[in-house]
Write a protein that holds these residues in place. Structure first.
Motif, mmCIF file in Angstrom:
data_model
loop_
_atom_site.group_PDB
_atom_site.id
_atom_site.type_symbol
_atom_site.label_atom_id
_atom_site.label_comp_id
_atom_site.label_asym_id
_atom_site.label_seq_id
_atom_site.Cartn_x
_atom_site.Cartn_y
_atom_site.Cartn_z
ATOM 1 N N ARG A 147 -48.379 -66.073 -12.713
ATOM 2 C CA ARG A 147 -47.092 -66.655 -12.333
ATOM 3 C C ARG A 147 -45.969 -65.802 -12.906
ATOM 4 N NH1 ARG A 147 -49.415 -68.838 -16.652
ATOM 5 N NH2 ARG A 147 -48.189 -69.679 -18.400
ATOM 6 N N THR A 148 -44.775 -65.985 -12.396
ATOM 7 C CA THR A 148 -43.574 -65.346 -12.920
ATOM 8 C C THR A 148 -42.598 -66.437 -13.305
ATOM 9 O OG1 THR A 148 -43.864 -63.378 -11.529
ATOM 10 C CG2 THR A 148 -41.660 -63.795 -12.408
ATOM 11 N N ILE A 149 -42.098 -66.381 -14.523
ATOM 12 C CA ILE A 149 -41.199 -67.427 -15.003
ATOM 13 C C ILE A 149 -39.882 -66.815 -15.483
ATOM 14 C CG2 ILE A 149 -43.097 -68.943 -15.667
ATOM 15 C CD1 ILE A 149 -42.732 -68.105 -18.526
ATOM 16 N N TYR A 150 -38.852 -67.616 -15.422
ATOM 17 C CA TYR A 150 -37.542 -67.184 -15.897
ATOM 18 C C TYR A 150 -37.403 -67.472 -17.389
ATOM 19 C CZ TYR A 150 -35.962 -66.407 -11.127
ATOM 20 O OH TYR A 150 -35.826 -65.929 -9.859
ATOM 21 N N MET A 151 -36.753 -66.547 -18.086
ATOM 22 C CA MET A 151 -36.478 -66.716 -19.503
ATOM 23 C C MET A 151 -35.032 -67.154 -19.696
ATOM 24 S SD MET A 151 -38.251 -63.294 -21.157
ATOM 25 C CE MET A 151 -37.419 -62.175 -19.999
ATOM 26 N N PRO A 152 -34.756 -67.942 -20.727
ATOM 27 C CA PRO A 152 -33.357 -68.222 -21.054
ATOM 28 C C PRO A 152 -32.640 -66.907 -21.363
ATOM 29 C CG PRO A 152 -34.852 -69.650 -22.286
ATOM 30 C CD PRO A 152 -35.698 -68.603 -21.635
ATOM 31 N N ASP A 153 -31.344 -66.856 -21.111
ATOM 32 C CA ASP A 153 -30.582 -65.620 -21.331
ATOM 33 C C ASP A 153 -30.766 -65.086 -22.740
ATOM 34 O OD1 ASP A 153 -29.725 -65.918 -18.777
ATOM 35 O OD2 ASP A 153 -27.673 -66.515 -19.274
ATOM 36 N N PHE A 154 -30.662 -65.959 -23.741
ATOM 37 C CA PHE A 154 -30.739 -65.495 -25.125
ATOM 38 C C PHE A 154 -32.115 -64.923 -25.438
ATOM 39 C CE2 PHE A 154 -32.208 -69.879 -25.428
ATOM 40 C CZ PHE A 154 -33.302 -69.776 -26.264
ATOM 41 N N LEU A 155 -33.169 -65.507 -24.857
ATOM 42 C CA LEU A 155 -34.519 -65.017 -25.118
ATOM 43 C C LEU A 155 -34.727 -63.654 -24.473
ATOM 44 C CD1 LEU A 155 -37.312 -65.521 -26.324
ATOM 45 C CD2 LEU A 155 -37.963 -66.608 -24.161
ATOM 46 N N SER A 156 -34.217 -63.480 -23.265
ATOM 47 C CA SER A 156 -34.312 -62.190 -22.593
ATOM 48 C C SER A 156 -33.651 -61.105 -23.439
ATOM 49 C CB SER A 156 -33.642 -62.265 -21.219
ATOM 50 O OG SER A 156 -33.697 -61.013 -20.556
ATOM 51 N N GLU A 157 -32.500 -61.417 -24.009
ATOM 52 C CA GLU A 157 -31.796 -60.458 -24.861
ATOM 53 C C GLU A 157 -32.587 -60.173 -26.136
ATOM 54 O OE1 GLU A 157 -27.987 -62.167 -25.530
ATOM 55 O OE2 GLU A 157 -27.342 -61.995 -23.436
ATOM 56 N N GLU A 158 -33.178 -61.219 -26.719
ATOM 57 C CA GLU A 158 -33.967 -61.042 -27.948
ATOM 58 C C GLU A 158 -35.155 -60.112 -27.717
ATOM 59 O OE1 GLU A 158 -33.229 -65.408 -30.118
ATOM 60 O OE2 GLU A 158 -35.182 -64.898 -29.270
ATOM 61 N N ILE A 159 -35.902 -60.352 -26.641
ATOM 62 C CA ILE A 159 -37.106 -59.562 -26.393
ATOM 63 C C ILE A 159 -36.743 -58.135 -25.993
ATOM 64 C CG2 ILE A 159 -39.255 -59.416 -25.107
ATOM 65 C CD1 ILE A 159 -38.976 -61.789 -27.079
ATOM 66 N N GLU A 160 -35.655 -57.957 -25.260
ATOM 67 C CA GLU A 160 -35.218 -56.607 -24.902
ATOM 68 C C GLU A 160 -34.879 -55.809 -26.161
ATOM 69 O OE1 GLU A 160 -32.362 -54.386 -21.630
ATOM 70 O OE2 GLU A 160 -31.858 -56.435 -22.272
ATOM 71 N N GLU A 161 -34.185 -56.449 -27.104
ATOM 72 C CA GLU A 161 -33.858 -55.793 -28.371
ATOM 73 C C GLU A 161 -35.126 -55.490 -29.167
ATOM 74 O OE1 GLU A 161 -31.202 -58.390 -30.371
ATOM 75 O OE2 GLU A 161 -29.527 -58.020 -29.001
ATOM 76 N N MET A 162 -36.084 -56.390 -29.126
ATOM 77 C CA MET A 162 -37.344 -56.187 -29.829
ATOM 78 C C MET A 162 -38.059 -54.946 -29.311
ATOM 79 S SD MET A 162 -40.737 -58.584 -29.542
ATOM 80 C CE MET A 162 -42.336 -57.982 -30.081
ATOM 81 N N ILE A 163 -38.180 -54.841 -27.981
ATOM 82 C CA ILE A 163 -38.891 -53.714 -27.385
ATOM 83 C C ILE A 163 -38.152 -52.405 -27.650
ATOM 84 C CG2 ILE A 163 -39.640 -52.691 -25.193
ATOM 85 C CD1 ILE A 163 -40.191 -55.537 -24.182
ATOM 86 N N GLU A 164 -36.827 -52.437 -27.575
ATOM 87 C CA GLU A 164 -36.046 -51.230 -27.835
ATOM 88 C C GLU A 164 -36.214 -50.744 -29.269
ATOM 89 O OE1 GLU A 164 -32.092 -52.302 -26.778
ATOM 90 O OE2 GLU A 164 -32.384 -51.941 -24.616
ATOM 91 N N SER A 165 -36.484 -51.664 -30.185
ATOM 92 C CA SER A 165 -36.668 -51.286 -31.586
ATOM 93 C C SER A 165 -38.048 -50.674 -31.851
ATOM 94 C CB SER A 165 -36.475 -52.503 -32.502
ATOM 95 O OG SER A 165 -37.543 -53.432 -32.344
ATOM 96 N N MET A 166 -38.986 -50.831 -30.892
ATOM 97 C CA MET A 166 -40.331 -50.277 -31.035
ATOM 98 C C MET A 166 -40.345 -48.894 -30.382
ATOM 99 S SD MET A 166 -42.580 -53.648 -30.071
ATOM 100 C CE MET A 166 -42.737 -55.014 -31.213
ATOM 101 N N TYR A 167 -39.913 -47.885 -31.106
ATOM 102 C CA TYR A 167 -39.630 -46.573 -30.539
ATOM 103 C C TYR A 167 -40.826 -45.910 -29.856
ATOM 104 C CZ TYR A 167 -35.506 -47.194 -33.445
ATOM 105 O OH TYR A 167 -34.374 -47.702 -34.010
ATOM 106 N N GLU A 168 -42.033 -46.110 -30.357
ATOM 107 C CA GLU A 168 -43.181 -45.390 -29.829
ATOM 108 C C GLU A 168 -44.080 -46.255 -28.938
ATOM 109 O OE1 GLU A 168 -45.267 -43.637 -33.055
ATOM 110 O OE2 GLU A 168 -43.589 -42.381 -33.689
ATOM 111 N N ILE A 169 -43.646 -47.428 -28.596
ATOM 112 C CA ILE A 169 -44.499 -48.314 -27.804
ATOM 113 C C ILE A 169 -44.540 -47.861 -26.349
ATOM 114 C CG2 ILE A 169 -42.695 -49.967 -27.189
ATOM 115 C CD1 ILE A 169 -44.846 -52.169 -27.646
#
Length: 232
Positions: free
Chosen positions: A138-160
């Motif tokens: 399935r595909t689900i929508y994330m709350p705006d704040f959660l989308s921003e949190e996870i995007e920042e998380m992934i950006e901080s993982m430089y070598e992932i």
């Protein structure tokens, strides 16, 4: 409505078998949902099913879940560990299963659309770590704040890499973190899977229908209605 309830309670089939208490509760919540729709869209003054009261037993009354206030107390106590914080954020605000969380990779997120695609499940079978196709794609929508949190998380993982697991952890890790957060916050101890119940409770309280909730959780709407009748 009381007359209708009396008929349902007294009903028996050819073998003299009556409806179960759980089924009666399900019938009531379905009727109540219909009247709620009429109140909202067709100017019905009130919900007569609510006025008449419920029937049957409240199946699932022992189900454990956190209120939003309880969750906020808990999450504040695990913020010191980023993977714990982000993991629990996704579990609570998206209603994922723990195996679905542990299988997530960066490519599962679309931050422009603020969506999360659930396609796989992480399991340990006889000591072997496996990524299996999810039974509830399935595909689900994330709350705006959660989308921003996870995007920042992934950006901080430089070598992932886009196919790397975001949470290279185990279910036991999150169980330990839940114990730690509960002890620090003082909220009642629930299971990791109860975070799914907590998410459903949040959705019901927000006004989502059983069908909408079922699509988000990867279930049939009848199953949602049946298992969460007492919350509706």
């Amino acid at each position: 409505v009381r007359h209708w309830q009396k008929k349902m309670i007294e009903y028996t089939d050819e073998d003299g078998k009556s409806y179960s208490q759980a089924y009666l509760a399900t019938l009531h919540v379905q009727l109540s949902a219909i009247f709620n729709h009429a109140v909202k869209f067709y100017d019905l003054k009130n919900n007569p099913a609510k006025v008449a009261g419920g029937m049957g037993s409240k199946k699932g009354g022992n189900m454990m879940f956190w209120t939003q206030d309880e969750y906020k107390k808990f999450i504040n106590c695990v913020m010191d560990k980023p993977l714990s914080f982000y993991g629990f954020e996704i579990l609570y605000w998206c209603g994922l299963r723990i195996g679905e969380l542990l299988a997530l990779t960066p490519k599962d997120f679309n931050f422009e659309k603020k969506t999360l695609s659930i396609t796989k499940n992480y399991q340990v079978v006889k000591g072997e770590k496996m990524i299996l196709t999810s039974k509830s794609v399935r595909t689900i929508y994330m709350p705006d704040f959660l989308s921003e949190e996870i995007e920042e998380m992934i950006e901080s993982m430089y070598e992932i890499d886009r196919d790397d697991r975001l949470f290279p952890l185990s279910k036991r890790y999150f169980q330990h973190e839940m114990d730690r957060g509960c002890e620090l916050s003082g909220v009642k101890r629930i299971r990791i899977h109860d975070l799914r119940h907590s998410h459903v409770s949040l959705l019901i309280n927000t006004g989502f229908s059983a069908l909408e909730i079922a699509e988000r959780m990867g279930h049939e709407s009848e199953r949602i209605t049946y298992h969460y009748a007492h919350l509706f």
